[in-house]
Design an enzyme around this catalytic site. Structure first.
Site, PDB file in Angstrom:
ATOM      1  CG  ASN A  49      -1.842  -1.127   1.285  1.00  0.00           C
ATOM      2  OD1 ASN A  49      -2.458  -1.468   0.286  1.00  0.00           O
ATOM      3  ND2 ASN A  49      -1.951  -1.754   2.443  1.00  0.00           N
ATOM      4  CG  HIS A 135     -10.203  -1.862   7.645  1.00  0.00           C
ATOM      5  ND1 HIS A 135      -9.688  -1.831   8.910  1.00  0.00           N
ATOM      6  CD2 HIS A 135      -9.272  -2.462   6.867  1.00  0.00           C
ATOM      7  CE1 HIS A 135      -8.477  -2.370   8.904  1.00  0.00           C
ATOM      8  NE2 HIS A 135      -8.208  -2.756   7.667  1.00  0.00           N
ATOM      9  CB  SER A 188      -9.141  -1.701   1.991  1.00  0.00           C
ATOM     10  OG  SER A 188     -10.045  -2.631   2.551  1.00  0.00           O
ATOM     11  CE  LYS A 247      -3.522   0.428   4.756  1.00  0.00           C
ATOM     12  NZ  LYS A 247      -4.839   0.216   5.314  1.00  0.00           N
TER      13      LYS A 247
HETATM   14  C1  LIG Z   1      -5.241  -0.304   6.670  1.00  0.00           C
HETATM   15  C2  LIG Z   1      -6.582   0.237   6.977  1.00  0.00           C
HETATM   16  C3  LIG Z   1      -6.918   0.701   8.247  1.00  0.00           C
HETATM   17  C4  LIG Z   1      -6.004   0.549   9.409  1.00  0.00           C
HETATM   18  O1  LIG Z   1      -4.922   1.396   9.360  1.00  0.00           O
HETATM   19  P1  LIG Z   1      -3.546   0.928  10.058  1.00  0.00           P
HETATM   20  O2  LIG Z   1      -2.814   2.189  10.224  1.00  0.00           O
HETATM   21  O3  LIG Z   1      -2.918  -0.027   9.136  1.00  0.00           O
HETATM   22  O4  LIG Z   1      -3.937   0.299  11.366  1.00  0.00           O
HETATM   23  C5  LIG Z   1      -8.155   1.250   8.415  1.00  0.00           C
HETATM   24  N1  LIG Z   1      -9.043   1.339   7.427  1.00  0.00           N
HETATM   25  C6  LIG Z   1      -8.771   0.880   6.199  1.00  0.00           C
HETATM   26  C7  LIG Z   1      -9.780   0.995   5.127  1.00  0.00           C
HETATM   27  C8  LIG Z   1      -7.542   0.303   5.945  1.00  0.00           C
HETATM   28  O5  LIG Z   1      -7.287  -0.184   4.733  1.00  0.00           O
END
Ligand SMILES: *Cc1c(COP(=O)(O)O)cnc(C)c1O
Length: 408
Positions: A49, A135, A188, A247
């Site tokens: 990502n 998510h 995602s 990401k």
């Molecule tokens: C990766 C992700 C999260 C969580 O974020 P992290 O910083 O990796 O804990 C939350 N929401 C979505 C849609 C994600 O893809």
């Protein structure tokens, strides 16, 4: 006792294996990049990502090293106890400035941001309304909040409105519940977009609150990478903007952007913020450098490069990829076949993970392909060759990916 404990767990693991749902970690012996080493072998990586290639960029490395030298490795305590170090404040100022909100708050992860925020905002008198594909962190937070949970089919505005109508009747009752809608701007595992303008219109019509998770949009969509809330022109109408620093921003941590009262409230009420050691100062400094980068001309160039690579892939293959999305799901369906196809690609030196239940619904397994700005045209070319060589593709067993016939 211990043997019994392990026996129970082994049985559970066996059950996962039988369903092709067993997962294991693959150790990567190199930095995040399009080229990684797994088990001593080089792979072309289409699983990250790190959309702008910032995770291993010298700019972020140096910001992190500077912060370590000045503020050390650890932050010592929760922000409210003694860990509210300057790099966290700088990051929050940069975030609020970037997202054009009054204030921002940083959490150790995006998961922690969702958990702390949702549980602080709603409780069992309230109603929470989710898109079916949000998510896991949002689903878990919603369950834990104790609020009444309603789910609408993915991006289905009619169903969302039905739920809001139903909720509005309750809002008129004595208990006067609050209604919180939560969705993602870029989903995602599917890479498609939420109809944010329409959702904002509905939440205004029915007096609900809206929280939008921009985990996969921040840094790459919208003017200066502010996200889809910005490109859709609705940023000012959204009560809670959430995202991750891990990401496109290449660092780690989660954030909430919004009004000053929201942020002050979270500092007082978000348990994952209050009861957790502050993130490493290095992570905050790296994220701050990334936020400045994405707003710069160079950042704009990097985004252009990303969309060029995505276009390059889309000109060769027809998938159900939403236009202009760096997440391209290659739908397969069957879990076993998804795992086999991923293995077939690995044999050709291409790393794309098979995404299975519980990350996606059963029977909707897929390869989740992500393209980044740091892939070269040649990398994308090689990916195309590897996909073309797939036995499953030749047999037309892979459902949504089709080679374009023209040589364009
Ligand atoms: C990766 C992700 C999260 C969580 O974020 P992290 O910083 O990796 O804990 C939350 N929401 C979505 C849609 C994600 O893809």
């Amino acid at each position: 006792m211990t043997t019994d404990f392990d026996t129970v767990l082994k049985r559970r693991l066996d059950a996962l294996r039988e369903q092709n749902l067993f997962r294991e970690l693959r150790r990567v012996d190199s930095a995040q990049s399009p080229h990684i080493q797994i088990g001593g072998k080089p792979f072309l990586n289409f699983s990250s990502n790190d959309y702008l290639g910032l995770a291993n960029d010298p700019l972020l490395q140096e910001a992190a090293i500077e912060a370590v030298k000045k503020f050390g490795a650890g932050s010592g305590a929760s922000r409210l106890i003694s860990g509210s170090l300057a790099p966290h404040h700088k990051l929050e100022e940069a975030l609020a400035d970037f997202k054009k909100t009054e204030a921002a708050l940083v959490f150790s992860t995006g998961c922690a941001a969702a958990l702390g925020t949702i549980c602080a905002l709603v409780s069992k008198e309230d109603i929470i309304v989710l898109d079916k594909l949000v998510h896991a962190s949002i689903i878990d937070a919603s369950r834990l909040s104790g609020a009444q949970l309603r789910i609408f089919a993915h991006n289905d505005l009619n169903e969302l409105e039905e739920i809001l109508k139903w909720a509005a009747k309750r809002v008129q009752s004595v208990s006067r519940p609050h209604v919180l809608i939560v969705t993602e701007s870029v989903f995602s595992m599917d890479g498609d977009f939420a109809p944010l303008q329409e959702i904002v219109a509905l939440k205004e019509k029915y007096g609900a609150w809206l929280m939008v998770d921009e985990a996969h949009a921040t840094g790459i969509h919208g003017a200066q990478g502010r996200g889809c809330t910005e490109s859709c022109g609705v940023a000012q109408d959204i009560e809670v903007q959430m995202g991750t620093l891990g990401k496109a921003l290449g660092a780690s941590g989660g954030y909430i952007c919004g009004s000053r009262p929201l942020i002050n409230f979270l500092i007082n009420r978000a348990r994952s913020f209050i009861f957790s050691t502050a993130p490493m100062p290095a992570a905050a400094a790296a994220a701050t450098a990334a936020i400045r980068f994405v707003q710069s001309d160079e950042g704009e160039q990097r985004r252009k490069l990303l969309w060029q690579r995505v276009d390059q892939f889309n000109s060769k293959f027809k998938t159900q990829n939403a236009k202009c999305s760096a997440i391209i799901p290659l739908m397969i369906g069957d879990e076993n076949r998804a795992v086999e196809t991923a293995a077939e690609l690995r044999a050709q030196g291409v790393f794309i993970p098979a995404i299975r239940y519980p990350t996606v619904a059963r029977g909707t397994a897929r390869l989740r392909l992500t393209i980044t700005a740091s892939h070269t045209a040649e990398d994308v070319e090689k990916l195309g060759d590897a996909l073309t060589n797939l036995k499953s593709l030749a047999e037309q067993r892979t459902t949504n990916i089709e080679r374009r016939t023209s040589n364009a």
